[in-house]
Design an enzyme around this catalytic site. Structure first.
Site, mmCIF file in Angstrom:
data_model
loop_
_atom_site.group_PDB
_atom_site.id
_atom_site.type_symbol
_atom_site.label_atom_id
_atom_site.label_comp_id
_atom_site.label_asym_id
_atom_site.label_seq_id
_atom_site.Cartn_x
_atom_site.Cartn_y
_atom_site.Cartn_z
ATOM 1 N N GLY A 7 1.018 32.131 19.470
ATOM 2 C CA GLY A 7 -0.440 32.257 19.434
ATOM 3 C C GLY A 7 -0.867 33.494 18.678
ATOM 4 N N THR A 9 -2.241 33.863 15.606
ATOM 5 C CA THR A 9 -3.183 33.759 14.482
ATOM 6 C C THR A 9 -4.551 34.342 14.767
ATOM 7 O OG1 THR A 9 -3.856 31.529 15.158
ATOM 8 C CG2 THR A 9 -2.018 31.686 13.590
ATOM 9 N N ASN A 80 2.287 34.509 24.278
ATOM 10 C CA ASN A 80 0.854 34.794 24.281
ATOM 11 C C ASN A 80 -0.022 33.555 24.103
ATOM 12 O OD1 ASN A 80 -1.653 36.581 23.646
ATOM 13 N ND2 ASN A 80 -1.409 35.312 21.824
ATOM 14 N N TYR A 155 -7.915 27.749 34.481
ATOM 15 C CA TYR A 155 -7.403 28.940 33.806
ATOM 16 C C TYR A 155 -6.789 29.930 34.792
ATOM 17 C CZ TYR A 155 -7.038 32.895 30.632
ATOM 18 O OH TYR A 155 -6.548 33.942 29.879
#
Length: 248
Positions: A7, A9, A80, A155
């Protein structure tokens, strides 16, 4: 130091990949889009961009093999990659929904990415690290309050799972030469997961760059024996001073 950042980017992942690359590490950063990962990596010194869907075992195996081959090994994994509450409720801060209103597909998508994804990538990398004689795993988490706040299914549970997974990984790997630690920002960050007007009055958002100093330190020689720690990035300087004061 050869580092794989999932992750990487945008958001926290990009901030950590940038800090590591600028500190001299060889970095492979991943994203679901190969083109985007390659474009982002092109802006960092010596970085490599790879396609990786952390929910897919075959994609994980391909990406880890490519990273290992291109970097000549992986010394550190930064788990991540994640998705937030907006994927199941775009108005989660102003119109929180009870867990019974969360669509099952949305629940599975968040758990699959944020928890199962951490497991799949670590499961693929760890045997290689063990065979190589050592390595480091850093799992990114969030504040405890997020894990028990109303309206934060799925989440919150996904990140509570991250905490438990990390502790058990650390116990399983005790004494092996592969270390496992948790790192979290210590507050709401400017990553797009939270609306910018969502912070309580008087509380400012943290910049993703807050993750830079602790992740660079975790990749350093000074952190070679650090294991099963939970490090809050916003409090990192104080934590490190206390650690050094206590001779650890």
């Amino acid at each position: 130091m050869r580092v794989l950042v999932t992750g990487g980017t945008s958001g926290l992942g990009l901030a950590m990949a940038t800090a590591l690359a600028e500190a001299g590490a060889s970095v492979a950063l991943t994203g679901r889009s190969a083109a985007r990962a390659e474009a982002v990596a092109a802006g960092l010194p010596g970085a490599l961009g790879l396609e990786l869907d952390v929910r897919d075992e075959a994609s994980v195996a391909r990406a880890v093999e490519r990273a290992w081959s291109r970097l000549g090994g992986i010394d550190m994994l930064v788990n991540n990659a994640g998705i937030g509450m907006r994927t199941v409720n775009p108005r989660f801060m102003t119109d929180p929904r009870g867990f019974w209103e969360v669509p099952p597909d949305g629940f599975r998508a968040v758990i699959d990415t944020n928890l199962t994804g951490y497991f799949l990538v670590a499961r693929e990398v760890t045997p290689r690290m063990l065979a190589a004689g050592g390595g480091r795993v850093v799992n990114i988490s969030v504040n405890d309050t997020t894990m028990r706040r109303a309206g934060f299914v799925p989440y919150g549970p996904s990140r509570a799972g991250t905490e438990s997974l990390s502790r058990i990984m650390a116990a399983d790997l005790h004494g092996t030469g592969v270390t496992v630690n948790l790192l979290l920002p210590g507050g709401a960050t400017v990553t797009g997961m939270l609306p910018l007007d969502a912070a309580p009055e008087g509380v400012a958002f943290l910049e993703p760059s807050v993750m830079g100093p602790p992740i660079v330190w975790l990749a350093s020689d000074a952190a070679a024996g650090v294991h099963d720690e939970r490090i809050v990035a916003a409090e990192f300087d104080t934590w490190l001073r206390e650690r050094e004061k206590n001779g650890r």
